[in-house]
Design an enzyme around this catalytic site. Structure first.
Site, PDB file in Angstrom:
ATOM      1  N   SER A  65       0.872  -1.275   0.129  1.00 30.14           N
ATOM      2  CA  SER A  65      -0.041   0.011  -0.197  1.00 30.14           C
ATOM      3  C   SER A  65       0.845   1.252   0.003  1.00 30.14           C
ATOM      4  CB  SER A  65      -0.911  -0.225   1.190  1.00 30.14           C
ATOM      5  OG  SER A  65      -1.841   1.077   1.155  1.00 30.14           O
ATOM      6  N   HIS A  66       0.652   2.145   1.128  1.00 26.20           N
ATOM      7  CA  HIS A  66       1.264   3.388   1.059  1.00 26.20           C
ATOM      8  C   HIS A  66       2.620   3.143   1.821  1.00 26.20           C
ATOM      9  CE1 HIS A  66      -0.675   2.287   4.880  1.00 26.20           C
ATOM     10  NE2 HIS A  66       0.060   3.114   5.477  1.00 26.20           N
ATOM     11  N   LYS A 100     -11.146   0.431  -1.033  1.00 25.12           N
ATOM     12  CA  LYS A 100     -11.413   1.849  -1.030  1.00 25.12           C
ATOM     13  C   LYS A 100     -10.746   2.284  -2.376  1.00 25.12           C
ATOM     14  CE  LYS A 100      -7.600   2.215   2.313  1.00 25.12           C
ATOM     15  NZ  LYS A 100      -7.599   0.831   3.179  1.00 25.12           N
ATOM     16  N   ASP A 136      -5.407   2.948  -3.631  1.00 24.49           N
ATOM     17  CA  ASP A 136      -6.732   2.897  -2.845  1.00 24.49           C
ATOM     18  C   ASP A 136      -6.998   4.040  -2.021  1.00 24.49           C
ATOM     19  OD1 ASP A 136      -5.299   2.316  -0.747  1.00 24.49           O
ATOM     20  OD2 ASP A 136      -5.966   0.203  -0.427  1.00 24.49           O
ATOM     21  N   ARG A 137      -5.968   4.954  -1.849  1.00 25.01           N
ATOM     22  CA  ARG A 137      -6.162   6.077  -1.023  1.00 25.01           C
ATOM     23  C   ARG A 137      -6.087   7.579  -1.723  1.00 25.01           C
ATOM     24  NH1 ARG A 137      -3.602   4.795   4.880  1.00 25.01           N
ATOM     25  NH2 ARG A 137      -3.787   2.526   4.775  1.00 25.01           N
ATOM     26  N   ASP A 168      -2.074   6.733  -3.547  1.00 21.69           N
ATOM     27  CA  ASP A 168      -0.897   6.173  -3.000  1.00 21.69           C
ATOM     28  C   ASP A 168      -0.297   4.893  -3.617  1.00 21.69           C
ATOM     29  OD1 ASP A 168      -3.115   4.287  -2.533  1.00 21.69           O
ATOM     30  OD2 ASP A 168      -2.264   3.640  -0.716  1.00 21.69           O
ATOM     31  N   ASP A 181      -0.950   1.568  -4.023  1.00 22.87           N
ATOM     32  CA  ASP A 181      -1.784   0.617  -4.541  1.00 22.87           C
ATOM     33  C   ASP A 181      -2.837   1.252  -5.252  1.00 22.87           C
ATOM     34  OD1 ASP A 181      -2.889   0.939  -2.192  1.00 22.87           O
ATOM     35  OD2 ASP A 181      -3.452  -1.114  -2.045  1.00 22.87           O
TER      36      ASP A 181
END
Length: 544
Positions: A113-114, A377, A282-283, A278, A280
Protein backbone atom coordinates in the site's frame (compact mmCIF):
# COMPACT_ATOMS: atom_id res chain seq x y z
CA UNK A 1 6.53 -28.88 -18.00
CA UNK A 2 6.03 -30.86 -14.80
CA UNK A 3 4.67 -30.22 -11.32
CA UNK A 4 7.14 -30.48 -8.44
CA UNK A 5 6.36 -30.95 -4.77
CA UNK A 6 8.96 -29.12 -2.68
CA UNK A 7 9.57 -29.93 0.99
CA UNK A 8 9.50 -26.91 3.29
CA UNK A 9 9.22 -25.82 6.89
CA UNK A 10 6.90 -23.22 8.46
CA UNK A 11 7.86 -19.65 9.22
CA UNK A 12 6.35 -18.41 12.48
CA UNK A 13 5.71 -14.83 11.31
CA UNK A 14 3.16 -15.28 8.51
CA UNK A 15 0.07 -14.00 10.30
CA UNK A 16 -1.76 -11.54 7.99
CA UNK A 17 -2.56 -8.11 9.40
CA UNK A 18 -5.40 -5.76 8.50
CA UNK A 19 -4.23 -5.72 4.87
CA UNK A 20 -2.52 -9.05 4.31
CA UNK A 21 1.04 -10.13 5.01
CA UNK A 22 3.54 -7.26 4.95
CA UNK A 23 7.26 -7.67 5.49
CA UNK A 24 10.53 -6.30 4.20
CA UNK A 25 11.59 -7.57 0.76
CA UNK A 26 14.54 -9.58 2.18
CA UNK A 27 12.07 -11.44 4.40
CA UNK A 28 9.99 -12.45 1.37
CA UNK A 29 13.20 -13.47 -0.43
CA UNK A 30 14.05 -16.08 2.19
CA UNK A 31 13.95 -19.64 0.85
CA UNK A 32 10.32 -20.77 0.41
CA UNK A 33 8.91 -17.79 2.35
CA UNK A 34 6.65 -16.50 -0.42
CA UNK A 35 5.91 -20.03 -1.62
CA UNK A 36 4.81 -21.12 1.86
CA UNK A 37 2.32 -18.29 2.14
CA UNK A 38 0.91 -18.76 -1.37
CA UNK A 39 0.51 -22.52 -0.83
CA UNK A 40 -1.20 -21.78 2.48
CA UNK A 41 -3.70 -19.62 0.60
CA UNK A 42 -4.48 -22.41 -1.89
CA UNK A 43 -4.62 -25.05 0.85
CA UNK A 44 -7.11 -22.94 2.83
CA UNK A 45 -9.56 -22.41 -0.02
CA UNK A 46 -12.29 -24.74 -1.20
CA UNK A 47 -13.51 -24.71 -4.78
CA UNK A 48 -10.64 -22.88 -6.47
CA UNK A 49 -9.95 -25.79 -8.79
CA UNK A 50 -10.74 -24.76 -12.38
CA UNK A 51 -11.77 -21.27 -11.22
CA UNK A 52 -10.55 -17.81 -12.25
CA UNK A 53 -8.04 -15.87 -10.16
CA UNK A 54 -6.96 -12.23 -10.58
CA UNK A 55 -3.30 -11.36 -9.88
CA UNK A 56 -1.51 -8.02 -9.94
CA UNK A 57 0.32 -5.47 -7.88
CA UNK A 58 1.52 -1.91 -7.56
CA UNK A 59 4.81 -2.38 -9.42
CA UNK A 60 7.05 -2.14 -6.38
CA UNK A 61 10.32 -4.07 -6.12
CA UNK A 62 9.78 -7.86 -6.18
CA UNK A 63 6.35 -7.51 -7.83
CA UNK A 64 7.32 -9.21 -11.09
CA UNK A 65 9.27 -12.04 -9.47
CA UNK A 66 6.44 -12.79 -7.06
CA UNK A 67 3.88 -12.90 -9.87
CA UNK A 68 5.90 -15.51 -11.75
CA UNK A 69 5.99 -17.69 -8.63
CA UNK A 70 2.25 -17.26 -8.08
CA UNK A 71 1.40 -18.14 -11.68
CA UNK A 72 3.42 -21.34 -11.55
CA UNK A 73 1.96 -22.30 -8.19
CA UNK A 74 -1.57 -21.55 -9.45
CA UNK A 75 -0.91 -23.94 -12.33
CA UNK A 76 0.27 -26.62 -9.91
CA UNK A 77 -2.76 -26.12 -7.67
CA UNK A 78 -5.37 -26.63 -10.42
CA UNK A 79 -6.50 -23.03 -10.90
CA UNK A 80 -8.22 -22.82 -14.29
CA UNK A 81 -7.50 -19.24 -15.39
CA UNK A 82 -5.53 -16.25 -14.14
CA UNK A 83 -6.12 -12.66 -15.23
CA UNK A 84 -2.92 -10.68 -14.68
CA UNK A 85 -2.35 -7.00 -15.38
CA UNK A 86 0.07 -6.02 -18.14
CA UNK A 87 3.51 -5.57 -16.66
CA UNK A 88 2.15 -7.07 -13.46
CA UNK A 89 0.37 -3.78 -12.76
CA UNK A 90 -3.09 -3.68 -11.18
CA UNK A 91 -4.31 -1.16 -8.63
CA UNK A 92 -6.08 -2.63 -5.60
CA UNK A 93 -9.50 -1.22 -6.64
CA UNK A 94 -8.90 -2.51 -10.18
CA UNK A 95 -8.34 -6.01 -8.79
CA UNK A 96 -11.67 -5.74 -6.98
CA UNK A 97 -13.33 -4.47 -10.16
CA UNK A 98 -12.00 -7.40 -12.19
CA UNK A 99 -12.98 -10.01 -9.59
CA UNK A 100 -16.53 -8.71 -9.62
CA UNK A 101 -16.85 -8.16 -13.37
CA UNK A 102 -15.50 -11.59 -14.36
CA UNK A 103 -16.97 -13.44 -11.35
CA UNK A 104 -13.54 -14.64 -10.33
CA UNK A 105 -13.03 -16.93 -7.38
CA UNK A 106 -10.69 -14.40 -5.79
CA UNK A 107 -7.55 -12.38 -6.30
CA UNK A 108 -4.02 -11.95 -5.01
CA UNK A 109 -2.86 -8.35 -4.57
CA UNK A 110 0.86 -7.69 -4.32
CA UNK A 111 1.39 -4.45 -2.45
CA UNK A 112 2.37 -2.87 0.81
CA UNK A 113 0.00 0.00 0.00
CA UNK A 114 1.40 3.36 1.14
CA UNK A 115 4.66 1.92 2.53
CA UNK A 116 8.02 2.60 0.77
CA UNK A 117 9.33 0.25 -1.91
CA UNK A 118 12.79 -0.96 -2.93
CA UNK A 119 15.21 -3.85 -2.40
CA UNK A 120 15.29 -3.29 1.37
CA UNK A 121 11.84 -1.79 1.80
CA UNK A 122 8.33 -3.22 2.05
CA UNK A 123 6.37 -5.85 0.15
CA UNK A 124 3.00 -7.43 0.78
CA UNK A 125 0.59 -10.17 -0.29
CA UNK A 126 -3.15 -9.91 0.28
CA UNK A 127 -5.90 -12.33 -0.69
CA UNK A 128 -9.27 -10.96 -1.84
CA UNK A 129 -12.39 -13.10 -1.88
CA UNK A 130 -15.12 -13.47 -4.51
CA UNK A 131 -16.96 -10.26 -3.61
CA UNK A 132 -13.76 -8.38 -4.51
CA UNK A 133 -12.96 -7.40 -0.95
CA UNK A 134 -10.17 -8.31 1.47
CA UNK A 135 -10.42 -11.75 3.03
CA UNK A 136 -12.42 -11.71 6.28
CA UNK A 137 -10.85 -12.75 9.55
CA UNK A 138 -12.03 -16.35 9.23
CA UNK A 139 -10.13 -16.76 5.95
CA UNK A 140 -6.96 -15.02 7.11
CA UNK A 141 -6.99 -17.10 10.28
CA UNK A 142 -7.21 -20.30 8.23
CA UNK A 143 -4.33 -19.16 6.00
CA UNK A 144 -2.15 -18.44 9.03
CA UNK A 145 -2.99 -21.74 10.70
CA UNK A 146 -2.08 -23.60 7.53
CA UNK A 147 1.21 -21.66 7.27
CA UNK A 148 2.17 -22.95 10.72
CA UNK A 149 1.79 -26.59 9.68
CA UNK A 150 2.91 -26.52 6.05
CA UNK A 151 5.48 -29.12 5.01
CA UNK A 152 5.46 -28.81 1.20
CA UNK A 153 4.30 -26.68 -1.69
CA UNK A 154 3.48 -27.41 -5.33
CA UNK A 155 4.94 -25.51 -8.29
CA UNK A 156 5.07 -25.98 -12.06
CA UNK A 157 8.50 -26.12 -13.66
CA UNK A 158 8.13 -23.72 -16.60
CA UNK A 159 9.53 -20.64 -18.28
CA UNK A 160 8.35 -17.25 -17.06
CA UNK A 161 5.32 -15.67 -18.70
CA UNK A 162 5.93 -12.48 -20.71
CA UNK A 163 3.95 -10.06 -18.56
CA UNK A 164 4.44 -7.19 -21.00
CA UNK A 165 2.68 -8.87 -23.94
CA UNK A 166 -1.11 -8.78 -24.04
CA UNK A 167 -2.70 -12.11 -24.83
CA UNK A 168 -3.36 -15.64 -23.57
CA UNK A 169 -0.66 -18.11 -22.60
CA UNK A 170 -0.65 -21.67 -21.27
CA UNK A 171 1.18 -22.79 -18.15
CA UNK A 172 0.43 -26.49 -18.09
CA UNK A 173 -3.36 -26.63 -17.76
CA UNK A 174 -3.57 -23.02 -16.56
CA UNK A 175 -4.72 -20.31 -18.98
CA UNK A 176 -2.90 -17.04 -18.23
CA UNK A 177 -4.46 -13.92 -19.76
CA UNK A 178 -2.32 -10.78 -19.67
CA UNK A 179 -4.88 -7.98 -19.88
CA UNK A 180 -4.79 -4.21 -20.18
CA UNK A 181 -4.63 -2.93 -16.61
CA UNK A 182 -6.82 0.12 -17.15
CA UNK A 183 -9.67 -0.71 -19.57
CA UNK A 184 -12.22 -2.40 -17.29
CA UNK A 185 -11.64 -0.02 -14.39
CA UNK A 186 -11.93 3.07 -16.61
CA UNK A 187 -15.20 1.77 -18.05
CA UNK A 188 -16.61 1.42 -14.54
CA UNK A 189 -15.61 5.00 -13.71
CA UNK A 190 -17.28 6.29 -16.86
CA UNK A 191 -20.47 4.45 -15.87
CA UNK A 192 -20.51 6.06 -12.42
CA UNK A 193 -19.54 9.62 -13.30
CA UNK A 194 -20.59 12.18 -15.92
CA UNK A 195 -17.38 12.19 -17.95
CA UNK A 196 -18.80 14.60 -20.52
CA UNK A 197 -19.63 17.17 -17.86
CA UNK A 198 -16.24 16.74 -16.18
CA UNK A 199 -14.52 17.08 -19.56
CA UNK A 200 -16.35 20.33 -20.28
CA UNK A 201 -15.36 21.60 -16.84
CA UNK A 202 -11.70 20.70 -17.31
CA UNK A 203 -11.47 22.19 -20.81
CA UNK A 204 -13.41 25.39 -20.04
CA UNK A 205 -10.26 27.33 -19.26
CA UNK A 206 -11.66 28.19 -15.83
CA UNK A 207 -9.97 25.44 -13.83
CA UNK A 208 -6.55 23.83 -13.61
CA UNK A 209 -5.91 20.50 -11.90
CA UNK A 210 -2.85 18.58 -10.80
CA UNK A 211 -2.85 14.83 -10.16
CA UNK A 212 0.21 13.31 -8.45
CA UNK A 213 0.55 9.53 -8.77
CA UNK A 214 3.77 9.49 -6.69
CA UNK A 215 5.45 7.11 -9.18
CA UNK A 216 2.97 4.47 -8.02
CA UNK A 217 0.26 2.33 -9.58
CA UNK A 218 -2.32 4.99 -10.50
CA UNK A 219 -0.05 6.62 -13.09
CA UNK A 220 -1.32 4.61 -16.09
CA UNK A 221 -4.93 4.91 -14.89
CA UNK A 222 -4.69 8.66 -14.29
CA UNK A 223 -3.06 9.35 -17.65
CA UNK A 224 -5.68 7.30 -19.50
CA UNK A 225 -8.63 8.85 -17.67
CA UNK A 226 -7.63 12.48 -17.07
CA UNK A 227 -5.32 13.28 -19.97
CA UNK A 228 -6.76 11.10 -22.72
CA UNK A 229 -10.45 10.60 -21.94
CA UNK A 230 -11.19 13.89 -20.11
CA UNK A 231 -8.77 15.94 -22.25
CA UNK A 232 -6.90 17.56 -19.37
CA UNK A 233 -3.61 19.07 -20.63
CA UNK A 234 -0.58 16.83 -21.00
CA UNK A 235 1.41 17.02 -17.79
CA UNK A 236 -1.69 17.18 -15.59
CA UNK A 237 -0.58 13.82 -14.18
CA UNK A 238 2.73 14.09 -12.35
CA UNK A 239 5.03 11.20 -11.49
CA UNK A 240 2.85 8.94 -13.62
CA UNK A 241 5.30 6.12 -14.32
CA UNK A 242 5.23 3.34 -11.70
CA UNK A 243 8.74 2.71 -10.36
CA UNK A 244 9.98 -0.15 -8.22
CA UNK A 245 11.13 2.25 -5.50
CA UNK A 246 8.50 4.94 -6.17
CA UNK A 247 11.29 7.27 -7.24
CA UNK A 248 12.80 7.10 -3.78
CA UNK A 249 9.68 8.63 -2.29
CA UNK A 250 7.08 7.50 0.20
CA UNK A 251 3.84 6.79 -1.70
CA UNK A 252 1.52 7.99 1.05
CA UNK A 253 -0.86 10.81 0.02
CA UNK A 254 -0.64 13.07 3.05
CA UNK A 255 0.68 16.54 3.78
CA UNK A 256 4.16 15.27 4.68
CA UNK A 257 4.95 12.62 2.08
CA UNK A 258 3.18 14.28 -0.87
CA UNK A 259 5.15 17.45 -0.15
CA UNK A 260 5.77 18.40 -3.80
CA UNK A 261 2.05 18.49 -4.52
CA UNK A 262 1.41 20.40 -1.29
CA UNK A 263 4.01 23.02 -2.26
CA UNK A 264 2.35 23.38 -5.65
CA UNK A 265 -1.15 23.72 -4.21
CA UNK A 266 -0.05 26.27 -1.62
CA UNK A 267 2.22 28.18 -4.01
CA UNK A 268 1.76 31.56 -5.67
CA UNK A 269 0.33 30.16 -8.91
CA UNK A 270 -1.55 27.22 -7.43
CA UNK A 271 -3.96 25.11 -9.53
CA UNK A 272 -7.62 25.01 -8.55
CA UNK A 273 -7.65 21.33 -7.63
CA UNK A 274 -4.97 18.87 -6.59
CA UNK A 275 -5.04 15.22 -5.65
CA UNK A 276 -2.65 12.37 -4.90
CA UNK A 277 -3.04 8.64 -4.54
CA UNK A 278 -0.90 6.03 -2.82
CA UNK A 279 1.20 3.02 -3.75
CA UNK A 280 -1.62 0.66 -4.71
CA UNK A 281 -4.21 3.29 -5.67
CA UNK A 282 -6.77 2.87 -2.91
CA UNK A 283 -6.14 6.11 -1.00
CA UNK A 284 -6.55 9.76 -1.92
CA UNK A 285 -5.73 13.25 -0.73
CA UNK A 286 -7.85 16.18 -1.93
CA UNK A 287 -6.54 19.76 -2.06
CA UNK A 288 -7.92 23.04 -3.27
CA UNK A 289 -5.95 26.20 -3.90
CA UNK A 290 -4.27 26.86 -0.55
CA UNK A 291 -6.73 24.43 1.06
CA UNK A 292 -6.52 20.90 2.48
CA UNK A 293 -9.61 18.72 2.82
CA UNK A 294 -9.45 16.25 5.69
CA UNK A 295 -10.46 12.71 4.66
CA UNK A 296 -13.27 12.82 7.24
CA UNK A 297 -14.69 16.00 5.71
CA UNK A 298 -14.21 14.55 2.23
CA UNK A 299 -16.36 11.52 3.08
CA UNK A 300 -19.08 13.72 4.55
CA UNK A 301 -19.09 16.01 1.50
CA UNK A 302 -19.29 13.10 -0.95
CA UNK A 303 -22.28 11.72 0.98
CA UNK A 304 -23.99 15.11 1.11
CA UNK A 305 -23.57 15.59 -2.67
CA UNK A 306 -23.96 11.99 -3.85
CA UNK A 307 -27.22 12.50 -5.74
CA UNK A 308 -25.49 15.06 -7.98
CA UNK A 309 -23.49 12.16 -9.49
CA UNK A 310 -25.06 9.69 -11.98
CA UNK A 311 -24.01 6.52 -10.18
CA UNK A 312 -25.71 7.59 -6.94
CA UNK A 313 -28.60 9.71 -8.23
CA UNK A 314 -31.25 7.47 -6.66
CA UNK A 315 -29.82 8.03 -3.18
CA UNK A 316 -27.83 6.06 -0.64
CA UNK A 317 -28.94 3.03 1.36
CA UNK A 318 -26.66 4.02 4.22
CA UNK A 319 -23.09 5.03 5.00
CA UNK A 320 -20.29 3.62 7.11
CA UNK A 321 -17.12 5.00 8.65
CA UNK A 322 -14.29 3.54 10.67
CA UNK A 323 -14.41 4.34 14.37
CA UNK A 324 -11.47 6.82 14.37
CA UNK A 325 -12.96 8.76 11.46
CA UNK A 326 -14.63 12.00 12.53
CA UNK A 327 -18.36 12.17 13.14
CA UNK A 328 -18.89 14.68 10.32
CA UNK A 329 -20.57 12.06 8.12
CA UNK A 330 -22.89 11.09 10.99
CA UNK A 331 -24.44 14.55 10.82
CA UNK A 332 -25.05 14.23 7.09
CA UNK A 333 -26.59 10.77 7.48
CA UNK A 334 -28.91 12.05 10.20
CA UNK A 335 -30.15 14.87 7.96
CA UNK A 336 -30.63 12.46 5.03
CA UNK A 337 -32.47 9.99 7.25
CA UNK A 338 -30.13 7.08 6.50
CA UNK A 339 -28.17 4.74 8.75
CA UNK A 340 -24.55 5.47 9.63
CA UNK A 341 -22.43 2.52 10.80
CA UNK A 342 -19.29 2.82 12.94
CA UNK A 343 -16.88 -0.07 12.27
CA UNK A 344 -13.33 -1.01 13.27
CA UNK A 345 -10.47 0.13 11.05
CA UNK A 346 -9.97 -2.15 8.03
CA UNK A 347 -11.88 -2.15 4.78
CA UNK A 348 -12.99 -5.75 5.24
CA UNK A 349 -15.44 -4.56 7.92
CA UNK A 350 -17.35 -2.58 5.30
CA UNK A 351 -17.75 -5.63 3.05
CA UNK A 352 -20.71 -7.19 4.85
CA UNK A 353 -22.57 -3.86 4.97
CA UNK A 354 -22.01 -3.28 1.25
CA UNK A 355 -22.95 -6.85 0.27
CA UNK A 356 -26.10 -6.68 2.39
CA UNK A 357 -27.16 -3.40 0.79
CA UNK A 358 -27.02 -1.56 4.11
CA UNK A 359 -24.36 0.94 3.02
CA UNK A 360 -23.53 2.59 -0.30
CA UNK A 361 -20.62 4.91 0.58
CA UNK A 362 -17.97 4.31 3.22
CA UNK A 363 -14.69 5.75 4.33
CA UNK A 364 -11.78 5.93 6.72
CA UNK A 365 -9.79 8.85 8.08
CA UNK A 366 -6.65 7.24 6.63
CA UNK A 367 -7.34 8.84 3.24
CA UNK A 368 -9.60 6.02 2.04
CA UNK A 369 -13.09 6.40 0.59
CA UNK A 370 -15.17 4.10 -1.58
CA UNK A 371 -18.60 2.75 -2.40
CA UNK A 372 -20.45 -0.37 -3.45
CA UNK A 373 -18.92 -0.20 -6.97
CA UNK A 374 -16.03 -2.35 -5.66
CA UNK A 375 -15.11 -3.80 -2.28
CA UNK A 376 -11.97 -1.74 -1.69
CA UNK A 377 -11.33 1.91 -1.06
CA UNK A 378 -10.62 3.69 -4.33
CA UNK A 379 -8.40 6.73 -4.77
CA UNK A 380 -9.19 7.71 -8.36
CA UNK A 381 -12.90 7.14 -7.74
CA UNK A 382 -12.81 9.74 -4.95
CA UNK A 383 -10.90 12.20 -7.17
CA UNK A 384 -13.44 11.81 -9.98
CA UNK A 385 -16.29 12.17 -7.47
CA UNK A 386 -14.89 15.52 -6.33
CA UNK A 387 -14.42 16.75 -9.90
CA UNK A 388 -17.97 15.71 -10.79
CA UNK A 389 -19.32 17.66 -7.80
CA UNK A 390 -17.23 20.71 -8.72
CA UNK A 391 -18.45 20.53 -12.31
CA UNK A 392 -22.08 20.42 -11.18
CA UNK A 393 -21.81 23.09 -8.50
CA UNK A 394 -19.33 25.31 -10.38
CA UNK A 395 -17.60 26.02 -7.09
CA UNK A 396 -14.06 25.74 -5.80
CA UNK A 397 -12.95 23.16 -3.26
CA UNK A 398 -12.81 25.77 -0.47
CA UNK A 399 -16.29 27.09 -1.33
CA UNK A 400 -17.80 23.61 -1.26
CA UNK A 401 -16.22 22.87 2.13
CA UNK A 402 -17.27 26.25 3.57
CA UNK A 403 -20.87 25.68 2.44
CA UNK A 404 -20.79 22.22 4.01
CA UNK A 405 -19.56 23.56 7.36
CA UNK A 406 -22.20 26.31 7.28
CA UNK A 407 -24.88 23.64 6.90
CA UNK A 408 -23.61 20.94 9.25
CA UNK A 409 -21.02 22.61 11.47
CA UNK A 410 -17.33 21.73 11.46
CA UNK A 411 -15.83 18.66 13.09
CA UNK A 412 -12.33 19.99 13.72
CA UNK A 413 -10.17 16.92 13.36
CA UNK A 414 -6.56 15.77 13.19
CA UNK A 415 -4.49 12.60 13.32
CA UNK A 416 -1.03 12.43 14.88
CA UNK A 417 1.16 9.49 13.86
CA UNK A 418 4.15 8.37 15.90
CA UNK A 419 5.91 6.00 13.49
CA UNK A 420 8.55 3.36 14.15
CA UNK A 421 8.38 3.51 17.93
CA UNK A 422 9.51 0.64 20.13
CA UNK A 423 6.83 -2.05 20.08
CA UNK A 424 7.11 -2.82 23.81
CA UNK A 425 6.72 0.85 24.71
CA UNK A 426 3.73 1.22 22.38
CA UNK A 427 2.03 -1.80 23.90
CA UNK A 428 2.79 -0.49 27.40
CA UNK A 429 1.10 2.78 26.48
CA UNK A 430 -2.06 0.98 25.38
CA UNK A 431 -2.05 -1.23 28.49
CA UNK A 432 -1.73 1.88 30.63
CA UNK A 433 -4.77 3.39 28.95
CA UNK A 434 -6.75 0.17 29.35
CA UNK A 435 -5.97 0.16 33.06
CA UNK A 436 -7.46 3.66 33.42
CA UNK A 437 -10.71 3.08 31.51
CA UNK A 438 -12.80 2.15 34.51
CA UNK A 439 -12.02 5.36 36.38
CA UNK A 440 -12.10 8.04 33.70
CA UNK A 441 -15.87 8.55 33.32
CA UNK A 442 -16.99 11.65 35.18
CA UNK A 443 -13.48 13.11 35.51
CA UNK A 444 -12.85 16.65 34.27
CA UNK A 445 -9.65 17.04 32.26
CA UNK A 446 -8.63 20.61 31.38
CA UNK A 447 -12.27 21.65 31.46
CA UNK A 448 -13.56 18.65 29.47
CA UNK A 449 -15.84 16.22 31.31
CA UNK A 450 -15.38 12.58 30.33
CA UNK A 451 -18.67 11.05 29.16
CA UNK A 452 -17.28 7.59 28.37
CA UNK A 453 -14.00 5.71 28.06
CA UNK A 454 -13.77 2.28 26.47
CA UNK A 455 -11.89 -0.14 24.25
CA UNK A 456 -14.02 -0.18 21.12
CA UNK A 457 -15.86 -3.41 20.32
CA UNK A 458 -17.92 -4.06 17.19
CA UNK A 459 -20.71 -6.52 16.57
CA UNK A 460 -21.32 -6.97 12.85
CA UNK A 461 -25.03 -6.30 12.21
CA UNK A 462 -25.04 -8.72 9.27
CA UNK A 463 -23.35 -11.88 10.54
CA UNK A 464 -23.13 -11.20 14.28
CA UNK A 465 -19.33 -11.57 14.44
CA UNK A 466 -17.62 -9.65 17.23
CA UNK A 467 -14.32 -7.74 17.01
CA UNK A 468 -12.80 -6.50 20.27
CA UNK A 469 -9.88 -4.26 21.27
CA UNK A 470 -10.23 -2.01 18.24
CA UNK A 471 -8.99 1.22 19.80
CA UNK A 472 -9.19 3.22 23.02
CA UNK A 473 -11.89 5.92 22.99
CA UNK A 474 -12.25 8.81 25.41
CA UNK A 475 -15.39 10.84 24.72
CA UNK A 476 -16.41 14.09 26.36
CA UNK A 477 -19.81 15.56 27.15
CA UNK A 478 -19.46 18.25 24.45
CA UNK A 479 -19.01 15.60 21.73
CA UNK A 480 -15.21 15.90 21.54
CA UNK A 481 -13.20 12.69 21.29
CA UNK A 482 -9.68 11.34 21.69
CA UNK A 483 -8.87 7.94 20.17
CA UNK A 484 -5.66 5.89 20.52
CA UNK A 485 -4.84 3.00 18.25
CA UNK A 486 -1.82 0.94 17.18
CA UNK A 487 -1.66 0.54 13.40
CA UNK A 488 -1.41 -2.86 11.75
CA UNK A 489 -0.04 -1.67 8.39
CA UNK A 490 3.64 -1.11 9.16
CA UNK A 491 6.54 -3.55 8.91
CA UNK A 492 8.98 -2.13 11.46
CA UNK A 493 8.35 -1.15 15.06
CA UNK A 494 4.91 0.17 15.93
CA UNK A 495 2.89 3.16 14.82
CA UNK A 496 0.78 4.89 17.43
CA UNK A 497 -2.10 6.83 15.94
CA UNK A 498 -3.74 9.57 18.00
CA UNK A 499 -7.05 10.96 16.72
CA UNK A 500 -8.48 14.25 18.00
CA UNK A 501 -11.90 15.72 17.29
CA UNK A 502 -13.92 18.73 18.47
CA UNK A 503 -17.23 19.95 17.06
CA UNK A 504 -17.70 23.65 16.27
CA UNK A 505 -21.18 24.89 15.34
CA UNK A 506 -20.37 28.64 15.20
CA UNK A 507 -19.63 29.65 11.55
CA UNK A 508 -17.50 32.57 12.76
CA UNK A 509 -15.07 30.02 14.25
CA UNK A 510 -14.91 27.58 11.34
CA UNK A 511 -11.69 29.01 9.91
CA UNK A 512 -9.58 28.60 13.04
CA UNK A 513 -6.31 26.72 12.68
CA UNK A 514 -6.77 23.02 13.40
CA UNK A 515 -3.92 22.33 15.82
CA UNK A 516 -4.65 25.48 17.83
CA UNK A 517 -8.32 24.52 18.08
CA UNK A 518 -7.33 21.06 19.34
CA UNK A 519 -4.53 22.21 21.68
CA UNK A 520 -6.36 21.30 24.91
CA UNK A 521 -7.23 17.82 23.61
CA UNK A 522 -3.61 17.27 22.52
CA UNK A 523 -2.43 18.07 26.05
CA UNK A 524 -5.10 15.83 27.59
CA UNK A 525 -3.98 12.95 25.35
CA UNK A 526 -0.36 13.33 26.42
CA UNK A 527 -1.37 13.61 30.07
CA UNK A 528 -3.54 10.49 30.05
CA UNK A 529 -1.38 8.28 27.81
CA UNK A 530 2.11 9.59 28.76
CA UNK A 531 2.95 9.78 25.07
CA UNK A 532 6.19 11.78 25.33
CA UNK A 533 7.42 9.78 28.31
CA UNK A 534 6.75 6.35 26.80
CA UNK A 535 7.61 7.00 23.14
CA UNK A 536 10.51 9.35 23.67
CA UNK A 537 9.01 11.65 21.03
CA UNK A 538 8.23 15.31 21.64
CA UNK A 539 6.22 15.54 18.43
CA UNK A 540 4.49 13.22 15.93
CA UNK A 541 6.16 11.96 12.76
CA UNK A 542 3.17 13.01 10.67
CA UNK A 543 0.25 15.34 11.41
CA UNK A 544 -2.79 15.28 9.12
Amino acid sequence: MSITTVATQPYSDQKPGTSGLRKKVPTFQQPNYLENFIQSIFDSLEGHQGATLVVGGDGRYYNRQAIQVILKMAAANDVGRVLVGQGGILSTPAVSCLIRKYQAFGGIVLSASHNPGGPNEDFGVKYNVSNGGPAPEGVTKAIFERSQAIDSYRILEAEDVNLDQLGAFQLGNLRVEVIDSVTDYAALMEFLFDFDQIQQFLTSGKVRICIDSLHAVTGPYAKAIFERRLNAPAGTVRNGTPLEDFGGGHPDPNLVYAHDLVETMFGDDAPDFGAASDGDGDRNMILGRHFFVTPSDSLAILVANATRVPGYRTGLAGVARSMPTSQAVDRVAEKLGIDCYETPTGWKFFGNLLDAGRATLCGEESFGTGSNHVREKDGLWAILFWLNIMAVRQQSVAEIVADHWATYGRNIYSRHDYEGIDTDRAEALIRGLQDQLGGLKGQTLRGYEVAYADDFSYTDPVDGSVSTHQGIRIGFTDGSRIVFRLSGTGTQGATLRLYLERYEADPSRHQQETQAALADLIQIADQVARIQELTGRDQPTVIT
